[in-house]
Write an enzyme that holds these catalytic residues in place. Sequence first.
Site, PDB file in Angstrom:
ATOM      1  CG  HIS A  35      63.444 -34.465  28.564  1.00 39.42           C
ATOM      2  ND1 HIS A  35      63.345 -35.544  29.154  1.00 39.42           N
ATOM      3  CD2 HIS A  35      64.712 -33.810  29.291  1.00 39.42           C
ATOM      4  CE1 HIS A  35      64.265 -35.904  30.201  1.00 39.42           C
ATOM      5  NE2 HIS A  35      65.143 -34.842  30.228  1.00 39.42           N
ATOM      6  CB  THR A  36      62.140 -31.769  22.097  1.00 39.28           C
ATOM      7  OG1 THR A  36      63.745 -32.053  21.772  1.00 39.28           O
ATOM      8  CG2 THR A  36      62.194 -30.317  22.725  1.00 39.28           C
ATOM      9  CB  SER A 126      75.556 -39.805  24.290  1.00 42.06           C
ATOM     10  OG  SER A 126      74.145 -39.338  24.749  1.00 42.06           O
ATOM     11  CB  SER A 127      80.458 -42.980  26.544  1.00 41.31           C
ATOM     12  OG  SER A 127      79.802 -43.067  27.640  1.00 41.31           O
ATOM     13  CD  GLU A 160      70.688 -46.302  24.940  1.00 39.82           C
ATOM     14  OE1 GLU A 160      71.703 -46.288  24.121  1.00 39.82           O
ATOM     15  OE2 GLU A 160      70.699 -45.670  25.719  1.00 39.82           O
ATOM     16  CG  ASP A 172      71.753 -39.656  23.495  1.00 38.79           C
ATOM     17  OD1 ASP A 172      71.449 -38.401  23.294  1.00 38.79           O
ATOM     18  OD2 ASP A 172      71.427 -40.268  24.482  1.00 38.79           O
TER      19      ASP A 172
END
Length: 399
Positions: A35-36, A126-127, A160, A172
Amino acid sequence: MSSLEILKERFRERFDARPEVIAVAPGRVEVVGNHTDYNLGSVIGAAIDRYVYVGLRRVDEPVFRFSSSGFHVVTVDDSSSRQSGKSSWVNYPLGVYNSLIRRGLKPSGGFEMAVESNVPSGAGLSSSAALELAAAKAFCEAYGLELGLDELAIASREAENEFVGVPCGILDQGVSALGKSGHLVHIDCRELKFSVIPLGESYSIWIFNTHKKHSLVESLYSERNKECMRAVESFKKTGLEIESLSELSSSEFEDARSSLDPVVGRRAEHVVREIERVERVRELLERGEVVEAGRLLFASHASSRDLFENSVEELDYLVDILESMPGVLGARLSGGGFGGAAMALTGESFTMDYAQSVASAYRGRFGQSPELLQCQVADGARIVEVAGVKTERIESPLG
Ligand code: GLA
């Protein structure tokens, strides 16, 4: 049959044609930096040898058709309109198409796209980012747009965030785009600078997928995101001139933390110290000190568990037993958390027998085995075939 052959076969079946271009992009593992990314710090990830394949062919009529295993062909007339329900998976490539149009892609007519994946879904690999990057490479090749991989990562993340509607950071997409065999990808998320760090070919990454997923995982992710932003707002009210947690060192943070609500304080402490850990891991790896770097992965997990509170009992258990296993350099939860998978960075002495003993201990405790995947660190997004001619070979256990 390999994934590439399945893709071509389906293209022929559904569209009665051959793809003009085939691109692949790998799944990714978050190595350290939990979460950085959306806190504009830094993160290190690895692209793995599991891929999403995209076959693409331009057509004259302005219609956009998508095919993926297990889904009917989705037909879209307006490429700028977001799809819903069962068709919503096409928002990933469609969003990328729109992001690339903003970057100079000249649309002409429509296209047909088939997708095949051997990235296990639901394992936090992370598809979706892999689909975005493979689509981005295919669009650029077919429409003659020249953009660097870093720009493709940024365009895919924009798709995204804005088209699909997920508030993720750049991890990702950055790793799926810029992965390199034998190397890890370091991302400076404030400057959007991507670089690689040598790791060596003798290491593997293991995934232990619990198949457990918190029912509120998406909203918990955005809740954590908001808690971090709240920390920044509280600091600003006390006169600290910062726009993100990444601008504070851990000692500056400690001097200022009394102004924070205790829960928000724990979240922010995790982020600030985790960013420092990422930089330490980078320095150690650059000096070839992989064992010391691995130890910081355990520290990262402890911080996610105790401060960021995005681990679950199953992941804590896996990380604990992995820590006692020979050949495990580091292990931690990987990705958003609240279920999902634990990753382990291992040397050659960690074998399938050891992995299975971890799985059977886990089964003894939780009644079900985790899914095991041994992955090699792989190259990022690329074109593999143009007009039926192979341009590159894919090294993957699944082809
Ligand atoms: C998910 C998101 C990433 C990142 C991680 C947590 O994987 O997609 O952008 O925020 O969680 O580090």
